[in-house]
Design an enzyme around this catalytic site. Structure first.
Site, short mmCIF file in Angstrom:
data_model
loop_
_atom_site.label_atom_id
_atom_site.label_comp_id
_atom_site.label_asym_id
_atom_site.label_seq_id
_atom_site.Cartn_x
_atom_site.Cartn_y
_atom_site.Cartn_z
N SER A 151 0.82 -1.21 0.00
CA SER A 151 0.00 0.00 0.00
C SER A 151 0.85 1.26 0.00
O SER A 151 2.00 1.26 0.47
CB SER A 151 -0.90 0.02 1.22
N GLN A 152 0.24 2.31 -0.48
CA GLN A 152 0.84 3.64 -0.43
C GLN A 152 1.18 3.96 1.03
O GLN A 152 0.40 3.63 1.93
CB GLN A 152 -0.24 4.59 -0.96
#
Lengths: 808, 233
Positions: free
Chosen positions: B85-86
């Site tokens: 994930s970011q």
């Protein structure tokens, strides 16, 4: 060999060869679209093939630049180009999936790179079209005075190629289709060669065919982001069935970890068992629910889709777009005694009734279940169907959204006209139910109530909100529109159900604001404000919203298209540039396709101008004439396809029928153009006639099709042939007549004209879709008429190309 | 003079230490920048999370080809159709469950192991389940090397981890439209479960599930980086 001096045998051979080769090119285009759709996305398939098809324009450019040299060697260049194109058809797709060329379109948009590989893929797929169309271009340029016959051969071959491509895709595995098609192109080239080479070529071809027949179908490597590929990583996942079909490659996967329970209530405490699911071209299509799921604990009883069954018994139920039958199974479990399920995809029906009969607990053969293989609108147009207690549509969207991938899909079951038709088929207390996954920003979950309210107003309901109910869970929302008003007792049942399931009522008579967020809270409550306005039929609420949530219509049946061009700047500010592709990928990929093909087309059209002699006059007329023909033809074709998809009820059949009949009749028009008086007057008359016919189509086609929608298939096919065939016949005359005149007056421009026509045809496919999405089909057909009007009068720009006097 | 003599070795030591640290972790500066700009700058103010994200070497959790982008403001592919994930989403999700030092946390969808590493910095014990064996084993190897309070299991996350239940918090990074009943069961009363909803490349919404005495509530949260969606002017 000089033009016009071929022997009759050579002419016949050339025509046969041209027809076979044209068939191979169209069939290859279809198979490539299918293969790329399987391994990547259908939008990307469209992007790639539109660039590849510019090979037609590029061949015109090359022929303009080196006309004399190419014609001097045409005797061996034509067969070589055809055979080489055939070889390329066989190898380009496997090469594109190799380690060096492989890339993933998903990563392109997410900043993961791969642009160089995208360019390499473009170039790779461009090559068979370029070499293939080079052969066609040479034949046309060499035979300008007999162009009518050769163009006929080209169009007839293309018409047969379309059918051949679809036939092969439905019989054999997609990865093997280009191999057979490539062989066709190989043989079309070989039959034009001298006897020694011919013998060798035929022997090599036959050996190749034996090898292809013996070859096991290779399953192409899918993008890691395709849902099938992800599913195959689940424990014990395996493909249990794989079938090619007209509708795409169907695969059935079984895994104990593959579960179906869409946004099931948090109150559900039983085991959710895994099982089978069906995939179409690598995309998830639907679950196959086992018979034990049809007990009292039917999983959908614990979702918002239970809403209509809380409002009284539903004896007669119509399941629209029933897919693999989850709504059928749900209706059956809730006591329906007659269930009509409408499914377009015949292969799915066949599999559910045969191979998957046991896995699905005999669902499609259960007592009271009637399966109808047609499109919903065609079924609703039938006069022998009963009125229903419930018409139910399948769950829309998907968990987490679809990134706008369906934006360009025509969805005739969700238009205002469709909802109005459904309302007409309801009993006095009957209802229509539509469910959707929640989306953020809200789009589908607002467009549904907007369409329901508009349909209610059109049906004469005084206050649409009195007829509507909706409930919301943590992930899905279900709306119903009831023919009579929602009663207090029904509202109380719904409230009690919501309490048990931890759901919230969203639309109910006398609903308190607080009731909407008892269990499931939204941080952005503006959704409720918009919903209330829409449920009352307030059209201003539609106009002021950032996304397009107006009800879709049969003229603009793009239910899942939400992007407004004018609000793109605002959207980019809100969500960030990097996020936009994943919000509306379908629409943006159309824009990218249009922009890149336009830039390349301009380059291909302008390049020959540097070598065309300054003395060569009337270039503007040539550009307008052949550009307008390319554009007008494609616009008309796309519109007729759209219209007949709804009319004939079976999209694949409709597309192939329209394309094939248009090409066949255009070919006949081309053939008979030989006998017509030559000259600009005839061209002008024909241009005006086609314009008139298209204008009549714009006005009369929709009422005619609506009036005859309930007729039997033979009548409808006959009407389709007349409606598509008549304008196509005259449209087919204009290209060869223009080429003949150009051949007489400005021979050097013939190749350029061929290239212009090819380039504009490619641009027009994406342009027509864009115009249809933004302004509707009616606008596209009017533009097609305008294009033919311009083409007919193009000579006025320069009379030296098209002299006003008739040429004997 | 004496001062100057003392100053020179001191400066030299400092220089050596700094360059040694830089050669040890050439990404330290990028990580600091990431925390400042992407995490704190967007409204994640949980001190423990900020420190943890500055400590955990995110570049070790991405495939070598992706290392140059490890601290970029976006998710990265880790193979098998999965992503890491970011950074902001990791920080924001972690803030939502508000991990405490005594917490027992379950993660469904280990992926590369980065989220588990952040949790391991903040909670007493982290249990994480990955369904794809290749990812699970690789994450297990790395997490075992770095932490002694993370246990990785390769298997179907649907069933949760009953023998270690109940959990103070559950992070579901690989949701698919169903919240499995066993997970809901294994959440402590008063516990929180967080689930991202949306394309892995466009995580816009996070869903918070809270288990209360009288039942369950859910809340759709819009990450701070997005303003609420409003009507266009």
């Amino acid at each position: 060999m000089q033009k016009g001096r071929q022997s009759p045998n050579r002419n016949r051979g050339l025509m046969t060869s041209l027809g076979l080769h044209s068939a191979a090119i169209i069939a290859f285009q279809l198979s490539l679209m299918q293969l790329i759709s399987i391994v990547q996305w259908h939008h990307f398939a469209y992007m790639v093939t539109s660039i590849a098809m510019l090979g037609f324009g590029a061949s015109g450019t090359l022929l303009s630049l080196a006309r004399d040299k190419i014609l001097a060697h045409s005797r061996w260049l034509i067969p070589l180009s055809m055979a080489f194109s055939g070889l390329l058809m066989m190898i380009v797709f496997p090469i594109s999936r190799g380690k060096i060329m492989e890339f993933d379109v998903f990563l392109l948009f997410s900043g993961g790179g791969g642009w160089l590989n995208l360019l390499l893929n473009y170039l790779l797929f461009f090559m068979p079209f370029f070499t293939g169309s080079l052969a066609i271009g040479i034949i046309f340029i060499q035979n300008t005075q007999h162009i009518g016959t050769y163009y006929f051969s080209n169009l007839l071959g293309s018409a047969l190629g379309g059918m051949l491509g679809l036939g092969l895709l439905s019989w054999i595995f997609p990865s093997k289709v280009p191999l057979w098609i490539g062989m066709l192109s190989w043989f079309s080239g070989i039959i034009l060669t001298g006897s020694t080479i011919r013998k060798l070529g035929i022997s090599a071809g036959l050996a190749g065919m034996i090898m292809i027949a013996m070859l096991d179908p290779i399953q192409p490597r899918l993008s890691q982001y395709k849902s099938l590929e992800k599913t195959l990583h689940l424990p014990e996942a395996k493909v249990t069935l794989r079938r090619p079909s007209l509708y795409g490659l169907v695969e059935v996967v079984h895994s104990p970890a593959q579960r179906y329970a869409p946004a099931v209530s948090l109150a559900y405490d039983k085991e959710i068992s895994g099982g089978y699911a069906l995939f179409m071209n690598g995309d998830y299509y639907g679950p196959i629910l086992p018979s034990d799921s049809r007990g009292e604990d039917h999983i959908l009883n614990y979702t918002t889709q239970m809403l209509p069954y809380l409002m009284g018994k539903k004896k007669k139920v119509l399941c629209i777009n029933a897919g693999t039958g989850s709504t059928v199974s749900h209706a059956l479990q809730n006591g329906a005694s007659q269930i009509d399920a409408v499914i377009e995809n015949r292969m799915v029906i066949r599999m559910m009734m045969d191979d998957l009969l046991e896995a699905s607990g005999g669902l499609f053969r259960a007592a009271g279940v009637n399966i109808h293989a047609t499109q919903a609108r065609n079924f609703l147009a039938r006069k022998d169907i009963p009125d229903y207690d419930l018409i139910v549509l399948p769950l829309l969207e998907s968990f987490g959204g679809t990134s706008g991938l369906n934006a360009l899909r025509e969805e005739y079951s969700y238009t205002l006209e469709a909802f109005a038709e459904m309302l007409r088929h309801l009993k006095p207390d009957g209802m229509l139910a539509v469910s959707t996954w929640e989306d953020y920003p809200p789009r589908t979950s607002l467009k549904i109530p907007a369409t329901l309210a508009a349909a209610a107003l059109a049906a004469g309901f005084e206050r649409p909100s009195d007829h509507m109910a909706a409930i919301r869970s943590w992930g899905t929302t279900t709306f119903i529109l009831k023919k009579s008003t929602v009663t207090g007792e029904e509202a109380e049942n719904i409230r009690a159900f919501c309490q048990r399931m931890f759901f919230d009522p969203l639309l109910l008579p006398n609903l308190n604001r607080e009731e909407r967020q008892q269990f499931n809270f939204l941080e952005d409550p503006q959704y409720f404000e918009h919903l209330d306005l829409l449920a009352e039929g307030n059209t201003n609420a539609l106009k002021n919203y950032g996304f397009a949530i107006e009800p879709s219509t049969d003229d603009q049946p793009y239910f899942s298209q939400f992007l407004r061009l004018k609000s793109m700047k605002h959207m980019t500010e809100v969500f960030g540039r990097g996020q936009m592709p994943f919000l509306e990928l379908g629409y943006l990929s159309l824009l990218v396709t249009l922009i890149q093909s336009t830039i390349l087309a301009i380059i291909l059209i302008v390049l020959p101008l540097f070598v065309l002699k300054r003395t060569s006059t009337g270039k503007a007329s040539t550009l307008i004439y052949f550009g307008c023909l390319g554009m007008g033809y494609m616009f008309a074709e796309i519109i007729l396809i759209q219209r007949f998809v709804l009319y004939l009820g079976e999209p694949v059949f409709a597309v192939s029928a329209v394309i094939s009949s248009m090409m066949l009749f255009s070919g006949l028009g081309s053939l008979s153009s030989k006998k017509l008086q030559r000259g600009t007057r005839m061209i002008r008359k024909l241009g005006l006639l086609v314009t008139l016919l298209l204008l009549v189509s714009a006005l009369a086609l929709t009422p005619l099709l609506r009036l005859t929608l309930s007729q039997g298939m033979p009548v409808k096919v006959l009407i389709s042939l007349v409606v598509t065939g008549t304008p196509s016949y005259f449209m087919g005359m204009l290209f060869p007549m223009g080429i003949r005149h150009l051949g007489k007056q400005q021979e050097g421009q013939v190749a350029w004209a061929w290239g212009i026509n090819g380039c504009l045809s490619v641009i027009s496919t994406s342009l027509a879709t864009l115009i249809a999405v933004e302004k509707g089909f009616q606008a596209v057909i009017l533009l097609a008429a305008l294009a033919y009007l311009f083409a007919g009068t193009a000579f006025s720009f320069n009379s030296s190309i098209f002299p006003k006097k008739s040429v004997p | 003079m004496l001062r100057r003599k003392m100053l020179i070795p001191f400066l030299l030591t400092m220089l050596i230490t700094v360059s040694f640290q830089q050669s040890q972790d050439p990404y330290a500066e990028k990580r600091k920048q990431m925390v400042e700009d992407q995490i704190r700058g967007r409204g994640v103010h949980h001190r423990g999370i900020l420190e943890a994200m500055e400590r955990v070497a995110r570049h070790r959790f991405v495939p070598s080809a992706q290392r140059p982008f490890a601290y970029h403001d976006r998710p990265l592919p880790i193979g098998f159709g999965q992503t890491i994930s970011q950074p902001y989403i990791v920080g924001y999700m972690t803030q939502i469950i508000d991990p405490r030092p005594h917490y027992k946390v379950l993660e469904i969808g280990t992926g590369s192991g980065y989220q588990a590493a952040i949790l391991a910095e903040l909670a007493a014990q982290v249990y994480t389940i990955e369904i794809i064996p290749e990812l699970g084993h690789s994450a297990e190897h790395l997490l075992n090397e770095l932490y002694n309070n993370v246990i990785v299991k390769v298997g179907d996350g649907y069933y949760g981890w009953e023998e270690h239940a109940p959990f103070d918090a559950i992070v579901v990074t690989a949701a698919s439209g169903t919240i499995p009943p066993p997970l809901v069961e294994q959440l402590k009363e008063g516990g929180k479960m967080v689930i991202p909803v949306g394309s892995p490349y466009m995580t816009q919404q996070l869903m918070l599930v809270e288990k209360k005495k009288q039942g369950y509530t859910t809340r759709s949260l819009i990450p701070v980086r997005f303003v609420p969606f409003r009507r266009s002017e």
